[in-house]
Enzyme design. Sequence first.
Site, mmCIF file in Angstrom:
data_model
loop_
_atom_site.group_PDB
_atom_site.id
_atom_site.type_symbol
_atom_site.label_atom_id
_atom_site.label_comp_id
_atom_site.label_asym_id
_atom_site.label_seq_id
_atom_site.Cartn_x
_atom_site.Cartn_y
_atom_site.Cartn_z
ATOM 1 N N THR A 195 0.857 -1.184 0.000
ATOM 2 C CA THR A 195 0.000 0.000 0.000
ATOM 3 C C THR A 195 0.900 1.243 0.000
ATOM 4 O O THR A 195 1.998 1.222 0.570
ATOM 5 C CB THR A 195 -0.939 0.017 1.223
ATOM 6 O OG1 THR A 195 -0.170 -0.231 2.400
ATOM 7 C CG2 THR A 195 -2.016 -1.034 1.088
ATOM 8 N N VAL A 250 0.912 4.513 1.267
ATOM 9 C CA VAL A 250 1.304 5.285 2.450
ATOM 10 C C VAL A 250 2.258 4.464 3.325
ATOM 11 O O VAL A 250 3.278 4.966 3.817
ATOM 12 C CB VAL A 250 0.067 5.734 3.252
ATOM 13 C CG1 VAL A 250 0.493 6.454 4.533
ATOM 14 C CG2 VAL A 250 -0.813 6.647 2.413
ATOM 15 N N CYS A 251 1.936 3.187 3.511
ATOM 16 C CA CYS A 251 2.788 2.312 4.318
ATOM 17 C C CYS A 251 4.201 2.211 3.730
ATOM 18 O O CYS A 251 5.187 2.157 4.465
ATOM 19 C CB CYS A 251 2.196 0.906 4.387
ATOM 20 S SG CYS A 251 0.521 0.825 4.998
ATOM 21 N N THR A 252 4.273 2.170 2.424
ATOM 22 C CA THR A 252 5.570 2.075 1.751
ATOM 23 C C THR A 252 6.445 3.263 2.123
ATOM 24 O O THR A 252 7.637 3.110 2.423
ATOM 25 C CB THR A 252 5.371 1.991 0.229
ATOM 26 O OG1 THR A 252 4.628 0.800 -0.072
ATOM 27 C CG2 THR A 252 6.692 1.948 -0.510
ATOM 28 N N LEU A 285 7.453 2.940 6.069
ATOM 29 C CA LEU A 285 8.499 1.951 6.365
ATOM 30 C C LEU A 285 9.844 2.393 5.806
ATOM 31 O O LEU A 285 10.889 2.169 6.420
ATOM 32 C CB LEU A 285 8.094 0.590 5.803
ATOM 33 C CG LEU A 285 6.946 -0.092 6.571
ATOM 34 C CD1 LEU A 285 6.361 -1.229 5.755
ATOM 35 C CD2 LEU A 285 7.430 -0.616 7.908
#
Length: 211
Positions: A42, A44-46, A49
């Site tokens: 996804t 935003v998560c990328t 992290l």
Amino acid sequence: MALRLGDEAPNFQAETSEGKIDFHEYLGQGWGILFSHPKDYTPVCTTELGYVAKIKPEFEKRNVKVIALSVDPVDSHKGWISDINETQGTIVTYPIIADADRKVSNLYDMIHPNASETTTVRSVFVVGPDKKVKLTLTYPASTGRNFDELLRVIDSLQLTSQFSVATPANWKDGEDTIIVPSVSDEDAKKKFPKGFRTIKPYLRYTPQPNK
């Protein structure tokens, strides 16, 4: 029941992108941040992290270990990490928990049914060396977190755990702190040899004690 400040952070064993871990053993005697992601691959998560990987040395300087969580399996995590490294120009070297059975998500109340029945919200738990929860944050899936703010909060948490001070609004490491009301002026003179200035009897500023 949702976890509250001062509660013990529940221990668990889980498979991660870095192998099997015991959460409390992983943290050791230091601090920790556990943060969840709705799912792999996804956007935003990328970015989140990737940014955490870039500032991991800042967490290490503060004796803080980071560990992420997503409800997808390890194989998916490893493929996603490759994408994160490529798109964010970094290398993820901290573990991502594979929580396909939602065991950890439920333990930490990371699934909010009114937001989504199946995926975790963006939860953050800061855990102290005593394994107690020191801070919780909850973001919606659509909003990326501010990890520079988490570093600021950890600076405050670590400082205030050692000295009888609190930190004012927007405080940053190196700025003046506030003497807690339970310390009398007489005791403050002994505890804070750099001196203090009184704005009101309950509002007293002193230079950061460990600087």
